[in-house]
Design an enzyme around this catalytic site. Structure first.
Site, PDB file in Angstrom:
ATOM      1  N   LYS A   4      31.455  -1.068 -37.011  1.00 17.16           N
ATOM      2  CA  LYS A   4      32.184  -1.735 -35.926  1.00 17.16           C
ATOM      3  C   LYS A   4      33.260  -2.592 -36.588  1.00 17.16           C
ATOM      4  O   LYS A   4      32.969  -3.697 -37.066  1.00 17.16           O
ATOM      5  CB  LYS A   4      31.200  -2.604 -35.111  1.00 17.16           C
ATOM      6  CG  LYS A   4      31.832  -3.363 -33.956  1.00 17.16           C
ATOM      7  CD  LYS A   4      31.893  -2.560 -32.678  1.00 17.16           C
ATOM      8  CE  LYS A   4      32.438  -3.443 -31.530  1.00 17.16           C
ATOM      9  NZ  LYS A   4      32.508  -2.693 -30.260  1.00 17.16           N
ATOM     10  N   THR A  21      28.389   1.821 -27.493  1.00 20.97           N
ATOM     11  CA  THR A  21      27.369   1.448 -28.479  1.00 20.97           C
ATOM     12  C   THR A  21      26.144   2.352 -28.357  1.00 20.97           C
ATOM     13  O   THR A  21      25.590   2.804 -29.367  1.00 20.97           O
ATOM     14  CB  THR A  21      26.976  -0.033 -28.293  1.00 20.97           C
ATOM     15  OG1 THR A  21      28.148  -0.825 -28.479  1.00 20.97           O
ATOM     16  CG2 THR A  21      25.921  -0.457 -29.287  1.00 20.97           C
ATOM     17  N   GLY A  67      36.606  -2.043 -26.783  1.00 19.88           N
ATOM     18  CA  GLY A  67      37.248  -1.661 -25.525  1.00 19.88           C
ATOM     19  C   GLY A  67      37.752  -0.228 -25.572  1.00 19.88           C
ATOM     20  O   GLY A  67      37.065   0.660 -26.064  1.00 19.88           O
ATOM     21  N   GLU A  81      32.911   2.549 -34.117  1.00 21.47           N
ATOM     22  CA  GLU A  81      33.024   2.156 -32.704  1.00 21.47           C
ATOM     23  C   GLU A  81      34.181   1.191 -32.505  1.00 21.47           C
ATOM     24  O   GLU A  81      34.243   0.124 -33.113  1.00 21.47           O
ATOM     25  CB  GLU A  81      31.726   1.499 -32.210  1.00 21.47           C
ATOM     26  CG  GLU A  81      31.848   1.134 -30.723  1.00 21.47           C
ATOM     27  CD  GLU A  81      30.668   0.370 -30.142  1.00 21.47           C
ATOM     28  OE1 GLU A  81      29.558   0.413 -30.711  1.00 21.47           O
ATOM     29  OE2 GLU A  81      30.888  -0.278 -29.087  1.00 21.47           O
TER      30      GLU A  81
HETATM   31  N1  LIG Z   1      22.401   5.337 -21.230  1.00 21.92           N
HETATM   32  C1  LIG Z   1      22.152   4.047 -20.958  1.00 21.92           C
HETATM   33  N2  LIG Z   1      20.971   3.672 -20.426  1.00 21.92           N
HETATM   34  C2  LIG Z   1      20.726   2.391 -20.150  1.00 21.92           C
HETATM   35  N3  LIG Z   1      21.590   1.387 -20.365  1.00 21.92           N
HETATM   36  C3  LIG Z   1      22.781   1.706 -20.888  1.00 21.92           C
HETATM   37  C4  LIG Z   1      23.125   3.029 -21.230  1.00 21.92           C
HETATM   38  N4  LIG Z   1      24.382   3.047 -21.727  1.00 21.92           N
HETATM   39  C5  LIG Z   1      24.779   1.775 -21.714  1.00 21.92           C
HETATM   40  N5  LIG Z   1      23.836   0.954 -21.216  1.00 21.92           N
HETATM   41  C6  LIG Z   1      23.932  -0.493 -21.054  1.00 21.92           C
HETATM   42  O1  LIG Z   1      25.190  -0.797 -20.489  1.00 21.92           O
HETATM   43  C7  LIG Z   1      25.802  -1.892 -21.160  1.00 21.92           C
HETATM   44  C8  LIG Z   1      27.088  -1.443 -21.808  1.00 21.92           C
HETATM   45  O2  LIG Z   1      26.804  -0.454 -22.784  1.00 21.92           O
HETATM   46  P1  LIG Z   1      27.419  -0.547 -24.245  1.00 21.92           P
HETATM   47  O3  LIG Z   1      27.120  -1.866 -24.857  1.00 21.92           O
HETATM   48  O4  LIG Z   1      26.988   0.656 -24.993  1.00 21.92           O
HETATM   49  O5  LIG Z   1      28.981  -0.484 -23.871  1.00 21.92           O
HETATM   50  P2  LIG Z   1      30.229  -0.552 -24.862  1.00 21.92           P
HETATM   51  O6  LIG Z   1      31.214   0.417 -24.345  1.00 21.92           O
HETATM   52  O7  LIG Z   1      29.750  -0.383 -26.247  1.00 21.92           O
HETATM   53  O8  LIG Z   1      30.767  -2.045 -24.645  1.00 21.92           O
HETATM   54  P3  LIG Z   1      31.734  -2.905 -25.643  1.00 21.92           P
HETATM   55  O9  LIG Z   1      33.128  -2.639 -25.166  1.00 21.92           O
HETATM   56  O10 LIG Z   1      31.286  -4.308 -25.410  1.00 21.92           O
HETATM   57  O11 LIG Z   1      31.484  -2.450 -27.055  1.00 21.92           O
HETATM   58  C9  LIG Z   1      24.770  -2.410 -22.155  1.00 21.92           C
HETATM   59  O12 LIG Z   1      24.013  -3.432 -21.556  1.00 21.92           O
HETATM   60  C10 LIG Z   1      23.899  -1.189 -22.408  1.00 21.92           C
HETATM   61  O13 LIG Z   1      22.597  -1.537 -22.791  1.00 21.92           O
HETATM   62 MG   LIG Z   2      29.899  -1.636 -27.838  1.00 23.63          MG
END
Ligand SMILES: Nc1ncnc2c1ncn2[C@@H]1O[C@H](COP(=O)(O)OP(=O)(O)OP(=O)(O)O)[C@@H](O)[C@H]1O
Ligand SMILES: [Mg+2]
Length: 223
Positions: free
Chosen positions: A37, A17, A112, A109
């Site tokens: 999404k 995300t 998983g 997006e």
């Molecule tokens: N570069 C970053 N700096 C700070 N926090 C981050 C960063 N990247 C991700 N996070 C934090 O880590 C967590 C997971 O990130 P994110 O939601 O982007 O993962 P995702 O792969 O999209 O997950 P999902 O499978 O639920 O869609 C979130 O709480 C997000 O705020």
């Molecule tokens: Mg996500």
């Protein structure tokens, strides 16, 4: 069909995300972008569309998609809610908007990683195949990432899907980056640091200076 980038991850919670929001910030001046999404589970606590809108300060969000309550894999969340998702039903969520949007580039997006099931037969990889857009892989920078990233690359290539590159999230690790580039024959487009706190300003400052400064992704996928 559409043009754009599919953002997958080596796992859930790796940063897809945040990477998607960074893509919006980085390229929106160069092409009309829209974030989408297709499947969101655990919608009460996890709303990636809203998080991208916050982080990228944009309204270019395609709101339609399958939204499920249970914070589990899409195939299971759908079953628990007495419905069934399919690649077809997900593509239907785009109907009308693709034509109307004209030259829109889509930042899609996944949920998983690539082999996450969406029903008893289809997976995220089938959705990627149907959309037929290059795939950007969000990966951790830490120990374990070489295996997870190479497996993701191998699955995509075995299905004739295009790998646009990898974004590594977390403390930069040169050896992990080099190993992914060498053994995966894929480009690490960026190493995204952990922002503390994760704010729109922090993300924008980084995206403008350090996210694909040469515009490789733009030329390869968004032009
Ligand atoms: N570069 C970053 N700096 C700070 N926090 C981050 C960063 N990247 C991700 N996070 C934090 O880590 C967590 C997971 O990130 P994110 O939601 O982007 O993962 P995702 O792969 O999209 O997950 P999902 O499978 O639920 O869609 C979130 O709480 C997000 O705020
Ligand atoms: Mg996500």
């Amino acid at each position: 069909v559409i043009q754009g980038i599919f953002v997958t991850g080596t796992d859930t919670n790796v940063g897809k995300t945040v990477v998607s929001a960074a893509l919006m910030v980085r390229y929106r001046a160069e092409a009309p972008l829209k974030y989408w999404k297709p499947v969101q589970t655990g919608i009460a606590h996890d709303d990636d569309s809203r998080e991208v809108a916050r982080l990228a300060r944009v309204g270019e969000i395609h709101e339609r998609g399958v939204r499920l309550q249970h914070p589990v894999s899409p195939h299971l969340a759908a079953r628990l809610e007495g419905t069934r998702i399919s690649v077809r039903s997900l593509l239907d969520q785009l109907d009308g908007d693709v034509d109307a949007a004209g030259d829109t580039r889509w930042i899609v997006e996944g949920a998983g990683g690539v082999l996450v099931p969406i029903n008893e037969r289809e997976t995220m990889a089938d959705l990627i195949g149907a959309l037929d857009v290059p795939v950007l892989i969000a990966a951790r920078s830490t120990l374990g990432t070489i295996n997870h990233t190479l497996m993701t690359i191998e699955v995509l290539r075995r299905r004739m899907l295009r790998v646009a590159g990898v974004v590594m999230v977390g403390e930069p690790n040169d050896e992990n980056r080099l190993a992914i580039e060498k053994y995966g024959a894929a480009e690490v487009i960026a190493e995204m640091p952990r922002f503390d706190p994760l704010t729109p300003d922090a993300l924008e400052g980084w995206a403008r200076t350090s996210f694909d400064p040469g515009g490789v992704l733009f030329v390869g996928c968004l032009r």
